[in-house]
Each structure stands twice: as C-alpha cells, then as structure tokens.
Design a protein around this motif. Sequence first.
Motif, PDB file in Angstrom:
ATOM      1  N   LEU A 243      53.498  -9.234 -44.610  1.00  0.00           N
ATOM      2  CA  LEU A 243      52.567 -10.173 -44.002  1.00  0.00           C
ATOM      3  C   LEU A 243      51.653  -9.326 -43.145  1.00  0.00           C
ATOM      4  O   LEU A 243      52.121  -8.609 -42.251  1.00  0.00           O
TER       5      LEU A 243
ATOM      6  N   LEU B 290      47.578  -8.483 -41.372  1.00  0.00           N
ATOM      7  CA  LEU B 290      46.257  -8.945 -40.932  1.00  0.00           C
ATOM      8  C   LEU B 290      45.193  -8.106 -41.646  1.00  0.00           C
ATOM      9  O   LEU B 290      45.324  -6.883 -41.724  1.00  0.00           O
TER      10      LEU B 290
ATOM     11  N   THR C 253      45.413 -18.460 -41.757  1.00  0.00           N
ATOM     12  CA  THR C 253      46.741 -18.080 -42.245  1.00  0.00           C
ATOM     13  C   THR C 253      47.542 -19.294 -42.712  1.00  0.00           C
ATOM     14  O   THR C 253      47.262 -20.426 -42.312  1.00  0.00           O
TER      15      THR C 253
ATOM     16  N   GLY D 280      51.929 -15.827 -37.297  1.00  0.00           N
ATOM     17  CA  GLY D 280      50.565 -15.354 -37.021  1.00  0.00           C
ATOM     18  C   GLY D 280      50.229 -15.519 -35.550  1.00  0.00           C
ATOM     19  O   GLY D 280      49.735 -14.581 -34.900  1.00  0.00           O
TER      20      GLY D 280
ATOM     21  N   SER E  57      44.444 -22.993 -40.309  1.00  0.00           N
ATOM     22  CA  SER E  57      45.504 -23.136 -41.298  1.00  0.00           C
ATOM     23  C   SER E  57      44.947 -23.399 -42.691  1.00  0.00           C
ATOM     24  O   SER E  57      44.034 -24.207 -42.857  1.00  0.00           O
TER      25      SER E  57
ATOM     26  N   LEU F 122      43.384 -17.567 -49.269  1.00  0.00           N
ATOM     27  CA  LEU F 122      42.917 -17.227 -47.916  1.00  0.00           C
ATOM     28  C   LEU F 122      41.863 -16.132 -47.955  1.00  0.00           C
ATOM     29  O   LEU F 122      40.976 -16.083 -47.102  1.00  0.00           O
TER      30      LEU F 122
ATOM     31  N   ILE G 260      42.167 -12.613 -41.881  1.00  0.00           N
ATOM     32  CA  ILE G 260      43.250 -13.412 -42.471  1.00  0.00           C
ATOM     33  C   ILE G 260      44.591 -12.776 -42.117  1.00  0.00           C
ATOM     34  O   ILE G 260      44.677 -11.569 -41.866  1.00  0.00           O
ATOM     35  N   VAL G 261      45.622 -13.594 -42.084  1.00  0.00           N
ATOM     36  CA  VAL G 261      46.999 -13.076 -42.017  1.00  0.00           C
ATOM     37  C   VAL G 261      47.694 -13.644 -43.241  1.00  0.00           C
ATOM     38  O   VAL G 261      47.937 -14.850 -43.332  1.00  0.00           O
ATOM     39  N   ASP G 262      47.941 -12.783 -44.230  1.00  0.00           N
ATOM     40  CA  ASP G 262      48.518 -13.274 -45.486  1.00  0.00           C
ATOM     41  C   ASP G 262      49.427 -12.211 -46.092  1.00  0.00           C
ATOM     42  O   ASP G 262      49.461 -11.062 -45.629  1.00  0.00           O
TER      43      ASP G 262
END
Length: 401
Positions: free
Chosen positions: A164, A166, A199, A205, A221, A226, A238-240
């Motif tokens: 996960l 950023l 995210t 996150g 959200s 994303l 993004i945080v994915d």
Amino acid sequence: MSAMLAARLYSAAIPSHQSPSPRSSFRLRPMPTAGSRSLAPRAAASATVVSTKPAPAAAPSSADRSVVRIGLPSKGRMAEQTLSLLKSCQLSVRQLNPRQYTADIPLIPNLEVWFQRPKDIVRKLQSGDLDLGVVGFDTVSEYGQANDDLVVVHDDLDFGQCRLSLAVPKGGAFENINSLEELVRMPEWTEERPLRVVTGFGYLGAKFLKDNGFKHVVLLSADGALESFPPMGMADAIVDLVSSGTTLRENNLKEIEGGVVLESQATLVASRRSLHKREGVLEITHELLERLEAHLRASAELMVTANMRGNSAEDVAQRVHSLTSICGLQGPTISPVYCRRDGEVAVEYYAMNVVVPQKLLYKAIQQLRSIGGSGVLVTKLTYIFDEETPRWRNLLTELGL
Ligand SMILES: Nc1ncnc2c1ncn2[C@@H]1O[C@H](COP(=O)(O)OP(=O)(O)OP(=O)(O)O)[C@@H](O)[C@H]1O
Ligand SMILES: O=P(O)(O)OC[C@H]1O[C@H](OP(=O)(O)OP(=O)(O)O)[C@H](O)[C@@H]1O
Ligand SMILES: [Mg+2]
C-alpha cells in the motif's frame, strides 16, 4: 472539488493516537516469519464442483453452531490462488453448487468454507460468524483496525504480494518531489487548498498521513481506478495497492521515498475468541498451519537422488559435503546399492538423497557430476515437516497457552 468527492470525505477518519508506523502500532500482531520464502508462481486451481450431496442446511447463529467456519475470498485475484494453495496442501475445497457461498474440505470434516468478499471475511471474523479466514494483510489491517481479537496466524502465504503506497504525479508541481518529507513541506498545501489524497484505505491512509505530519490534507474515498484521479484533476495523490507498478506508470504517477504505508501478502487470520472458546478451532488451525508451513517450505526445495561410485558411505558423504550447493536438511542420506557381480552381491555404488534449494539445482547437478554422480533424479516435494512448526509455538504463546 466536485460535490461527489466532497460528500465522500473522510472527515473523522484520522485516528487520535500517534505512532511511528501503522504496522508497528497495531495490536493486531502477525506471527513472526520463520524461514525464507519462494517467489515462484503457483499453478492455478479451482474448487471442484460436485452435485452428489445435498446443500448444507441454513447456518445456525454464531453462538450455537458446532462447526468451525473459514472464510475464503469469493472473488478477485485472491480467490483462485487461495484454492490453489489449499489444493497443494491436499485440502481441496469441494463446492456443492457454484452459485452457493458454502463449501467443504473433505479432509477436515468439521470445517465449513464460506466464500466471502475479503473485507467481509474480516468483518465476520470480528462478529464471530467466521473463526478463520484467508485475506491480504492490507485488508486485515484496514478493516480490522487493530482489533485485538484478530490474530494473524500465518503472515507469509506467498501470494498476493503487494504494498500500500502513496503516489503522486511525475510532473507538474511534483516534478522535484521524491520523498514524503518533500511532499509534506510543499508550500502549496494550505487550509484553503489542502493536499487531496484519494484512497480505498480510509483508516490506514488517514493514520499514515497523520503519523507523517501532514496538516493540510483531505482524504477522499473511492473504490477503484484511483490512478485516474490525479490525471483527471480530481486528486493530487493516491494511496493504493501497487505490485508490478505498471498501473502507476501507465498513469504517469510515481512512488516516493518513505511512501510505503504497508507491505502485504495473503495471510491466515483467526479470531482469538474462537481459538479460545470454540471447540475444534485450535485443532483445525494446528492442522492448517502444519500443512501450510510444510508445503510452503517444500515448494522452495527439490529432492535430488544420484548414484555415486565409492568405497564406503563415508567416502561418498565426504565428497558430497565438499560441495557448496548441496547440504540437505541435515546432510545427505546415503545407502548402498547392492549389485550382482559374477554371481556375488557387491556394493560399488551408493544412492544419495539430498534436499536442494530450487534455485541451486543446476549448480548442484554440475557439482554432483564433478564428483562422479550419475543417474540423477529430481523430484518435487509436497511437504517438509519439521519437529514443530515455529508459528504454532508462537500462536500458543500469543494465546497464553
Ligand atoms: N495488484 C496486485 N497485485 C497483487 N496483489 C494484489 C494486487 N491488488 C490487490 N492485491 C491483493 O489482493 C487482494 C484482493 O484484491 P482484488 O483487487 O482482487 O479484490 P478486491 O479489491 O477486494 O475487489 P475489487 O477490486 O473488485 O473491489 C487485496 O486486498 C490485496 O491483498
Ligand atoms: O502495480 P500493478 O501490478 O499495476 O497493480 C496495481 C493495481 O492493482 C489493483 O487494482 P485491481 O487490478 O484490483 O483493479 P481495481 O482498481 O478494480 O481494484 C490496485 O488497486 C492497482 O490499481
Ligand atoms: Mg482490486
């Protein structure tokens, strides 16, 4: 910011406690990793569908049921690989009807399989509707939110590896931004114009951004795609999940130093309450752990059998021990090969069995030949059972047993 996004802000998602990293602060504790793991891809497998037995009756409520329940991912990339791993451990899942959500594992009669979405597996472990589950560590961490009832029994199932992370655009205002520190310090982010991070991991996150000192930030959200948000101007970062990095690259995004929120792969998770209270859960967990550990260990090794000419077993052993790529688990097993010579039984050859790491196989064959090895056979191993699985010992300690 669009109304759709504004409505989906995680306004209250930032947890109040502060700690250096999400994983280290968790009360949810993965068992320590034991031994190295192979990254070899596994063959795909699916559940066997049979129609010889009636479907199980409607499930009783969590309090009065006597069967043990395990949740397996019903869809997505984890589903097939979970079934494949279980099959490799001789624990084939038998699904009575592909449209039903229940199945069984014939080898473990008291275990009921429930196919669920990964996040629901974590929720149902917490509600007591499931006792065990296979899910990514990311999902356990996000939806478990450090719940002490969740115990990661096996943290290294060797599939679903991802992180996960950023990510920010490669160019524009971010062209010279290569670390989290640089991102935090950017003068662009103010109360009126905060950094917008999109995210699907609201809990992790938010905690990550707070722990890393982001002040002017909003978390948005979204469930999928994303990577399209920054190019469309709907978010700054993004945080994915990232695995190969292709999706980021294709969308002109980059990861930055210090931006990894969490490393993840498939895990076996249990409910602490169930392990303590529900009859059969601890025994089934033990069997699953034994099989998984023994299988995962075996999948990185090969059994090599060769014939060696020699004067004695010790003479052969000495030559084998001089080889760097062949050490075996404890050492080679060497036994005499009895041949018939002129009507008499004689020993001229010795058969040698040794376990060799897959990645050293070719070197091992070359070295064996160099000391007179011939007729080399190589076989796959299903299991390597040790005296006791380290994770079982760790689990008992964790449970105070
Ligand atoms: N790109 C990836 N590479 C490897 N593992 C991944 C990747 N993306 C996700 N995973 C792992 O697989 C799990 C399931 O992800 P997957 O995308 O298959 O299902 P999902 O996200 O639950 O469903 P959906 O994306 O359709 O809502 C994740 O929680 C993560 O542990
Ligand atoms: O680094 P990569 O190998 O490119 O993988 C990363 C992608 O995989 C996941 O998406 P998924 O395929 O699950 O699609 P989704 O957005 O529908 O969940 C994740 O959300 C990333 O978008
Ligand atoms: Mg996905």
